[in-house]
Structures are given as structure tokens and as C-alpha cells.
Design a protein around this motif. Structure first.
Motif, short mmCIF file in Angstrom:
data_model
loop_
_atom_site.label_atom_id
_atom_site.label_comp_id
_atom_site.label_asym_id
_atom_site.label_seq_id
_atom_site.Cartn_x
_atom_site.Cartn_y
_atom_site.Cartn_z
N THR A 36 0.81 -1.23 0.00
CA THR A 36 0.00 0.00 0.00
C THR A 36 0.84 1.27 0.00
O THR A 36 0.70 2.14 -0.88
N HIS A 37 1.70 1.40 1.02
CA HIS A 37 2.31 2.70 1.26
C HIS A 37 3.39 3.06 0.22
O HIS A 37 3.41 4.20 -0.28
N MET A 38 4.31 2.13 -0.10
CA MET A 38 5.36 2.46 -1.07
C MET A 38 4.80 2.75 -2.46
O MET A 38 5.22 3.74 -3.11
N PRO A 39 3.83 1.97 -2.99
CA PRO A 39 3.26 2.33 -4.30
C PRO A 39 2.62 3.72 -4.29
O PRO A 39 2.71 4.47 -5.26
N GLY A 72 -4.74 9.17 -1.71
CA GLY A 72 -4.77 9.63 -0.34
C GLY A 72 -3.67 10.61 -0.04
O GLY A 72 -2.75 10.84 -0.85
N PRO A 73 -3.75 11.19 1.15
CA PRO A 73 -2.73 12.16 1.54
C PRO A 73 -1.36 11.48 1.68
O PRO A 73 -1.25 10.38 2.21
N MET A 74 -0.31 12.16 1.24
CA MET A 74 1.03 11.62 1.29
C MET A 74 1.50 11.45 2.74
O MET A 74 2.27 10.53 3.06
N GLU A 75 1.04 12.31 3.63
CA GLU A 75 1.51 12.28 5.01
C GLU A 75 1.17 10.95 5.68
O GLU A 75 1.95 10.43 6.50
#
Length: 388
Positions: free
Chosen positions: A211-214, A222-225
């Protein structure tokens, strides 16, 4: 004068009749009454006798005794008492053989007055006896109440002791279950720690790779933060080259449109490294099964502990109620004992009144009535030795 014409009153010495028989009570009640009154010093004195030291009283002494009794008569007017006083001297003062019929009638009036007084004294004595018997019955009832209250108090004490024993047992069981729950909790924590030691940060790695790295590389969704905050702590937990960890910690924070070639390369290398670490994590099925078993054991121990706590609270309430009942029973016992003591005092007073009434009646019979009997009877003739 009530004397017959030509007759002279001749007072003669007479022998008084024997003393009236002593009225003694029999049975356990009479013994108990005599015991109570003897212990309190209220026993009546000996009955007065018409004869003293074997010597007969003179008719004048008997007349004086009758006059004193007439002075104490109740429910009679002063005029009637004065008339009876005259009758005593003018009628009873004459020997029966020398009385005319008017004097005899007058003597009969005195006799009726004294007999009426005797009947009144008998009535008072009967009332005092009835009151004493009533007080005795009340005392016996109070004694039954005391015995009942003592038995009830003993029963409540036994119930309290049983409730106390149950409370102590439940409290001990509660402590045991608390220790068992703490032990299962420690076991669960140990199993979770061992699992974490085996698998490391597999869940976080899985989330970062999927989820997060892609999202960081592509700039969404979604928000990058959110994605940066999820990946940044992971960089310090997993084994990475120091150069890659240092470069990635700054590159993940740069917005996609502001990244250069170096930043894009660092992010791609970071994604590949995380994927390789995820593939290297062992399955750890045994450790996972151990964690699951420990969680079930902890849940069961928690339920048993909750039941033990409820039982302990119930036994505590029952113990408190038993204590209050013991105090109430103790108060009732004390009240019944006080009531018994009051009944004993009432009985003692009634016995004293009965003794006084008995003494008054006996004294009246042995005094005024015995003297009247002497005055109404003919005097014994003097013996020859006495005449000489």
C-alpha cells in the motif's frame, strides 16, 4: 346504762383461746416466695398472740385490743365508730351471763363489724395472692422469652460464622483466580513477544509493500503524510544498508513533482529491499498457534475471575447481613433480659404486698378477733387453789 338493773359488772380473769392456726403455703411457689422474701429481709414477724408467756390476757387488755381495732376500721363514720367504742365498754365489758338482750345485740354489732373487717382483709389478701400469681406467670413468660432470645441469638451467631467462613473461602478463591488470570496474561505476552521475535515486522512490511510504497512512488491515492508516517518508523526497525536508510528517510518526504532522478532511484531501491525482506520472513505457524491458545486461556481465566468476583461480592453482602442480624438478635436478648429483671422486681414487690396482707390478716385474727372471742365467751371458773 346497758347493765341490767341491780347487776354489777365483775371483770374476771379469763383464759384466752389458743392462737389461730398459722396459714402456711405449700408447694414450689410458696417455697420460692419464702426464699425471695427471706433473702430480702421482708419476711413478716411472728404473729401477735393473745397470750404472752403463757399468761392469759385480762378482759381489759382484750377490750383495749378490740377498741384499737375499731379505731382502724375503714368505711365507717366517726359517729358509728364512737357508738361501737361505747358498745365495747358497755357490752363486751360485761360477762355473757350478766348481759341483757340489748347488750348482746350490741356485742353482735361489734362482732359483725370486726368480721366485715376480716372479710375485707381476706379480700385484700386474695387480691395480693392473685397479683403475685399473675406476676409469677408473667415472670415465667419472660423467662421463656429470654430462653427463646438466647437460642435465636446463638442461631444468628452460627449463621454469621458460616457466612464468615464462606466469605473467607470465596475471597481465597478470588485471589487464586486473580493469580491465574495474571499468569495467563503473562503467557500471552510471552507468546506474542516470541512471535514478534520470529516474524519481525511482517505485518508492517506487508502493508508498506502493498500500500504505502506504491502510493509514495505514484503520488497517491490519499494524503502523502499518511503513507510517509507509516513507512518512516519501519526504516528504523528493519535491517537496511545505512546509506539506503539515510537517503530513503529524506526522499519519502519529497513531493512526487519535486523529486529528482536520485530520489526516484532511492524510492525504487527501498521498495525492492522491503519486498525482499518480506519474502524472507518465516511463516511461524507454531508461534501463531501458541499466541492463539494463550489468548483463549486468558479469556477463559478472565471469565472465571469475573464469576469469582461476583461470588465474593455476594458472600460479602451475606456476611454483612448476618452481622446486622447478630446485632439485632443481641439487642433483643438484652431487652428480654431487662424485661425479665423488671418482672422479677415486680414479683418481689407483689410478694411483699402479699406478705403484708397476710401479716395484717393474721394479726387481726390473732389480735382483735381472738380478743373478741375471749370477750364473747364465759370466763372459766377459778380453781380452788386460785380462790385460796
Amino acid at each position: 346504762s346497758f347493765l341490767a338493773p341491780g347487776r354489777v359488772r365483775r371483770p374476771l380473769p379469763v383464759t384466752a383461746p389458743p392462737m389461730a392456726p398459722k396459714r402456711a403455703e405449700t408447694g414450689t411457689d410458696a417455697k420460692r416466695r419464702r426464699s425471695i422474701l427471706t433473702s430480702t429481709g421482708t419476711c413478716p414477724s411472728k404473729k401477735p398472740r393473745v397470750e404472752e408467756a403463757g399468761q392469759p390476757l385480762s378482759r381489759d387488755q382484750c377490750l383495749k385490743t378490740v377498741e384499737e381495732a375499731l379505731e382502724k376500721l375503714e368505711d365507717i363514720s366517726d359517729t358509728g365508730r364512737e357508738m361501737l367504742r361505747l358498745i365495747v365498754r358497755l357490752g363486751l365489758g360485761v360477762v355473757p351471763e350478766e348481759r341483757h338482750r340489748y347488750q348482746s345485740s350490741a356485742c353482735h354489732m361489734v362482732q359483725e363489724a370486726l368480721q366485715s373487717s376480716e372479710e375485707s382483709l381476706r379480700t385484700q389478701l386474695d387480691a395480693a395472692r392473685a397479683e403475685a400469681e399473675s406476676c409469677q406467670s408473667a415472670l415465667e413468660a419472660k423467662g421463656q422469652d429470654v430462653r427463646g432470645s438466647k437460642e435465636a441469638f446463638a442461631a444468628k451467631v452460627a449463621e454469621f460464622n458460616a457466612a464468615k467462613a464462606a466469605f473467607l473461602a470465596d475471597n481465597k478463591s478470588l485471589q487464586k483466580q486473580r493469580m491465574a488470570l495474571e499468569a495467563t496474561t503473562q503467557e500471552r505476552l510471552a507468546c506474542q513477544a516470541k512471535l514478534k521475535e520470529v516474524v519481525g515486522c511482517k505485518d508492517e512490511l506487508q502493508s508498506a509493500v502493498d500500500t504505502h510504497m506504491p502510493a509514495i512512488i505514484a503520488g497517491g491515492p490519499g494524503p502523502m503524510e499518511v503513507h510517509v508516517d507509516a513507512v518512516t518508523p519501519l526504516l528504523a526497525q528493519v535491517p537496511l544498508e545505512d546509506s539506503l536508510r539515510g537517503a530513503a528517510s529524506s526522499s519519502v518526504k519529497i513531493a512526487p513533482e519535486a523529486r529528482g532522478f536520485f530520489d526516484k532511484t532511492v524510492l525504487e531501491q527501498l521498495s525492492a529491499a522491503l519486498s525482499k525482506l518480506l519474502e524472507a520472513v518465516p511463516p511461524a505457524e507454531a508461534e501463531r498457534a501458541a499466541v492463539e491458545a494463550a489468548e483463549k486461556a486468558e479469556s477463559a481465566a478472565r471469565e472465571v475471575f469475573a464469576e469469582a468476583r461476583m461470588q465474593q461480592a455476594k458472600s460479602a453482602r451475606e456476611l454483612r447481613e448476618a452481622e446486622l442480624q447478630v446485632r439485632e438478635a443481641e439487642g433483643l436478648e438484652g431487652s428480654s433480659v431487662e424485661a425479665l429483671q423488671d418482672a422479677e422486681e415486680v414479683l418481689l414487690r407483689s410478694e411483699q404486698q402479699r406478705q403484708v396482707a397476710q401479716k395484717q390478716l393474721t394479726g387481726f385474727q390473732d389480735g382483735a378477733l381472738a380478743s373478741l372471742k375471749v370477750l364473747l365467751s364465759s370466763p372459766e371458773p377459778k380453781s380452788s387453789a386460785g380462790a385460796a
